[in-house]
Design a protein around this motif. Structure first.
Motif, mmCIF file in Angstrom:
data_model
loop_
_atom_site.group_PDB
_atom_site.id
_atom_site.type_symbol
_atom_site.label_atom_id
_atom_site.label_comp_id
_atom_site.label_asym_id
_atom_site.label_seq_id
_atom_site.Cartn_x
_atom_site.Cartn_y
_atom_site.Cartn_z
ATOM 1 N N PRO A 20 -5.987 -0.775 4.106
ATOM 2 C CA PRO A 20 -4.581 -0.467 4.385
ATOM 3 C C PRO A 20 -4.391 0.863 5.118
ATOM 4 O O PRO A 20 -3.562 0.959 6.030
ATOM 5 C CB PRO A 20 -3.944 -0.418 2.993
ATOM 6 C CG PRO A 20 -4.850 -1.214 2.120
ATOM 7 C CD PRO A 20 -6.216 -0.998 2.666
ATOM 8 N N GLU A 78 1.141 4.194 -2.882
ATOM 9 C CA GLU A 78 0.796 5.580 -2.559
ATOM 10 C C GLU A 78 1.979 6.528 -2.769
ATOM 11 O O GLU A 78 1.796 7.692 -3.141
ATOM 12 C CB GLU A 78 0.326 5.684 -1.104
ATOM 13 C CG GLU A 78 -0.991 5.008 -0.828
ATOM 14 C CD GLU A 78 -2.140 5.722 -1.514
ATOM 15 O OE1 GLU A 78 -2.605 6.753 -0.998
ATOM 16 O OE2 GLU A 78 -2.567 5.246 -2.582
ATOM 17 N N GLU A 128 -8.335 -1.972 -1.434
ATOM 18 C CA GLU A 128 -7.100 -1.332 -1.900
ATOM 19 C C GLU A 128 -6.690 -0.124 -1.071
ATOM 20 O O GLU A 128 -5.502 0.129 -0.890
ATOM 21 C CB GLU A 128 -7.254 -0.899 -3.361
ATOM 22 C CG GLU A 128 -7.142 -2.019 -4.363
ATOM 23 C CD GLU A 128 -6.937 -1.503 -5.778
ATOM 24 O OE1 GLU A 128 -6.204 -0.505 -5.953
ATOM 25 O OE2 GLU A 128 -7.507 -2.094 -6.701
ATOM 26 N N LEU A 129 -7.676 0.634 -0.594
ATOM 27 C CA LEU A 129 -7.372 1.904 0.065
ATOM 28 C C LEU A 129 -7.795 1.953 1.527
ATOM 29 O O LEU A 129 -6.998 2.275 2.402
ATOM 30 C CB LEU A 129 -8.060 3.064 -0.686
ATOM 31 C CG LEU A 129 -7.686 3.278 -2.149
ATOM 32 C CD1 LEU A 129 -8.472 4.454 -2.713
ATOM 33 C CD2 LEU A 129 -6.189 3.516 -2.301
ATOM 34 N N TYR A 145 0.838 -1.205 0.000
ATOM 35 C CA TYR A 145 0.000 0.000 0.000
ATOM 36 C C TYR A 145 0.873 1.256 0.000
ATOM 37 O O TYR A 145 0.649 2.174 -0.809
ATOM 38 C CB TYR A 145 -0.915 -0.008 1.222
ATOM 39 C CG TYR A 145 -1.678 1.280 1.421
ATOM 40 C CD1 TYR A 145 -2.718 1.644 0.573
ATOM 41 C CD2 TYR A 145 -1.362 2.141 2.479
ATOM 42 C CE1 TYR A 145 -3.424 2.826 0.765
ATOM 43 C CE2 TYR A 145 -2.057 3.323 2.673
ATOM 44 C CZ TYR A 145 -3.083 3.661 1.817
ATOM 45 O OH TYR A 145 -3.764 4.840 2.002
#
Length: 709
Positions: free
Chosen positions: A656, A488, A652-653, A484
């Motif tokens: 994490p 990012e 996905e977001l 993650y």
């Protein structure tokens, strides 16, 4: 010298420093971190190279590893050997202060080779002496050239303070600063003033790029900001923050990133800072500056006998009319979308980054008129600078006039950039939204646009320049994986980047417990859950003997718990927002040291960077898993985009990001190798849901206990 030799030299410096530290305890994790840094930075090619090698180490180092000693001694020794510099970037003022007042002085005293270090700050942290002279009454340009609006905004002071009283207070403030400068009692740095100035007072005298003629200014030689810049140029080590590093890309404010070694401590903040740096917004409710701008440009051109390239009066009038039209339509849209019938506040996000047809024409007009005004402002500014250079006797007048018209450049620039982003349509949408909020009996309406993928920004603007870097933090991995963060931060699939997890020296299994309380109510049922959680929390708080910290996910939740406290517990609870952070912590510390129990109620900002060792925090209560509020327009836009391409934003977001926050929150419990502490989480999803168990797997190995209500 070969990379292996460079690595050996820097690692030897680290070993000498830690061995000479009083009370030194060998920490295998710290040594592994230093070794990784040494080998990584040694591989990086700096300066002019045909095909330079890049090297980036991403290191999660648990609490107690001693990150700053590992990276500072190693990187500084290597920089001195390579005759280059080290740039250390942090996210918080607290870490900067620790580096500048403790870590680097100690290192300078113990290393074989001497080095100088300095703190880099943005220009706005320093006073502009030219502005101060004028506002303190000693400037040489007629006061008639300066509108009172540049100095005082009476609405900020409230009804109890008249405009006249406000002006007198500010004049006294400016006079006192000017006197301290004249006597050599102050260096012009905002942060060295005895009392923190009012933001509005300071803004009027702050140094700004748009108001500065640099070498053409008569005060350039004794300019506080450029004196600080000179100290940076003479330093081997520069401490800055992520905002300044990203804002300075492409300028000469800081060392060139392709010719120095870079350390990003508290590196988990980099993605959020990147989004902030590339976001843009414009105010649609306060447009008086557009009446002043053409007058100022005409006054400057007339006074200095220069020509304007545009009809600025017409352009400003057209721009104000277009902004007013946009504001009228936008306010109707926001209010129609408001959740509460009588509320004027609200946010309206445009789905899929598509600007509504009703707004396209006004925004297009705004962009065109703003660009025309911006070009006229830039052209006149260039003429003023040239005149100051070619006619030194007029330098003072030119510099003060340049400062006057430059003060409005940021407002105009925000209109140009925001309108451009609102009109932009690419393969990847932007977050675009309108926001209305009440401030001091005024309704402020703003338009916003922001990229939604920080990794793309960092990859394009930061990592394209960096040659040798270390990104470190206690919280980079989430749910046991770096995936993650690498995504990012724009480092996934980067062949030059390697990730390393260094464990804390603490024995979490023997030093602490993590208790998950299983409520009857589902945490998704906010009202029922909060009521049950607060009842359990109050019972647990009653058992606190010394120090404790309660972390809430919302102000509403914290307010409910505060109001539910029985009388016998109210005196032992300190609530964030009732006093400054420093005062709350000082009161808490004093209570615990004198043998009284003390509990801090705090929000997200107290869940990170708070160091309460030993008795100051023997229990951390987590009232709910720290999921981000679902109303953030950037997060909403990103989730919408991911769903449109067949991806799952929750996995996905959301999971994490929440896992990293949870790791930060639990990290408040054990701060030293002697601490004994407990973490109590009231959210049963941590053990009952698959995503909760993913988060649990990424936490330190506390003894896990369960309690059913």
């Amino acid at each position: 010298m070969t990379p292996d030799q460079l690595a050996q030299i820097s690692l030897a410096a680290f070993e000498k420093v830690v061995a000479g530290t009083a009370g030194f305890r060998p920490r295998p994790g710290q040594h592994a971190m230093a070794e990784c840094i040494a080998t990584t930075l040694a591989r990086a090619d700096l300066g002019e190279q045909p095909n330079p090698t890049k090297a980036i180490a991403v290191i999660q180092a648990g609490t107690g590893v001693g990150k700053s000693a590992a990276y500072a001694s190693t990187a500084i020794a290597m920089a001195l050997e390579r005759k280059t510099r080290v740039l250390i970037s942090t996210a918080t003022v607290a870490l900067q202060e620790q580096l500048m007042t403790k870590d680097l002085p100690a290192l300078a005293a113990s290393m074989d080779k001497p080095f100088a270090f300095a703190l880099a700050k943005g220009r706005g942290r320093y006073v502009c002496k030219l502005k101060l002279e004028r506002l303190a009454g000693s400037g040489s340009v007629e006061d008639a050239l300066f509108d009172s609006d540049d100095v005082v905004d009476p609405a900020r002071f409230g009804s109890e303070l008249t405009q006249e009283a406000a002006e007198e207070r500010r004049f006294a403030f400016y006079e006192s600063m000017a006197m301290m400068l004249a006597k050599g009692q102050w260096d012009g740095d905002r942060d060295t003033l005895a009392d923190t100035p009012d933001p509005g007072d300071w803004h009027a005298v702050a140094a700004e790029r748009h108001t500065c003629t640099v070498r053409h200014c008569p005060r350039f030689r004794d300019c506080s900001y450029y004196q600080a810049r000179n100290r940076l140029a003479e330093s081997n080590v520069i401490v800055a923050n992520h905002d300044l590093v990203l804002a300075s890309l492409g300028t000469k404010t800081l060392p060139d990133l392709d010719n120095c070694l870079v350390i990003f401590d508290e590196g988990h903040h980099l993605p959020a800072v990147a989004l902030d740096q590339f976001a843009s917004n414009m105010d649609l409710s306060s447009l008086r500056w557009l009446d002043r701008l053409p007058k100022i440009l005409q006054e400057v051109s007339t006074t200095l006998h220069l020509q304007l390239t545009e009809d600025v009066t017409t352009l400003a009038s057209q721009l104000k009319a277009a902004l007013t039209q946009l504001a009228r339509i936008a306010m109707d849209m926001v209010q129609a979308n408001a959740d509460e019938k009588n509320s004027k506040d609200g946010i309206l996000r445009f789905a899929n980054g598509q600007l509504p047809a009703a707004l396209t024409d006004p925004v297009t007009l705004i962009h065109g008129h703003a660009q025309g005004l911006s070009k006229a402002l830039e052209a006149l500014g260039a003429e003023v600078k040239l005149l100051a250079k070619e006619d030194p006797p007029q330098a003072m007048r030119c510099s003060q006039l340049f400062a006057k018209m430059g003060a409005l450049a940021p407002k105009l620039g925000s209109v140009v950039s925001t309108s451009a982003l609102l009109l932009e349509h690419g393969a990847q949408p932007l977050a675009k939204w309108l926001q209305a909020r009440s401030e001091s009996n005024y309704l402020v309406l703003t338009a916003h646009a922001c990229p939604i993928v920080p990794g793309d920004l960092l990859r394009q603007f930061l990592w394209s320049q960096v040659r040798g870097a270390v990104v470190t933090s206690a919280t980079l991995a989430s749910c046991g994986s770096f995936d993650y963060f690498l995504q990012e931060a724009g480092l996934s699939n980067n062949a030059n980047a390697q990730a390393l997890e260094v464990s804390s020296p603490f024995n979490y299994a023997s030093q602490g417990t993590l208790t998950v309380v299983q409520t009857k109510a589902d945490p998704k049922d906010a009202a029922a859950y909060t009521a049950e959680m607060v009842t359990a929390l109050i019972a647990d708080i009653a058992e606190v003997k010394r120090g404790a910290l309660v972390l809430f996910t919302s102000k509403a939740q914290m307010r409910t718990a505060t109001e539910a406290l029985p009388g016998y517990l109210q005196d032992m609870v300190l609530v964030q927002g009732t006093a400054s952070r420093a005062k709350l912590l000082a009161t808490h510390s004093a209570r615990v040291q004198t043998g009284y129990p003390s509990v801090i109620f705090g929000l997200q900002s107290f869940g990170e960077g708070l160091d309460l060792p030993g008795a100051l925090c023997e229990t951390v209560f987590i009232t709910k898993l720290p999921f981000a509020p679902p109303s953030d327009p950037v997060d909403e836009a990103r989730a919408e985009w991911l769903r449109s391409v067949g991806r799952d934003p929750f996995n996905e977001l959301v999971i994490p990001a929440t896992g990293i926050k949870l790791l930060q929150w639990t990290g408040r419990a054990i701060r030293t190798e002697e601490d004994q502490a407990a973490v109590i989480c009231y959210d049963k999803r941590l053990v009952l849901q698959a995503y909760g168990r993913r988060m649990l797997a990424g936490l330190p190995p506390y003894r896990l206990e369960k309690r059913v209500l």
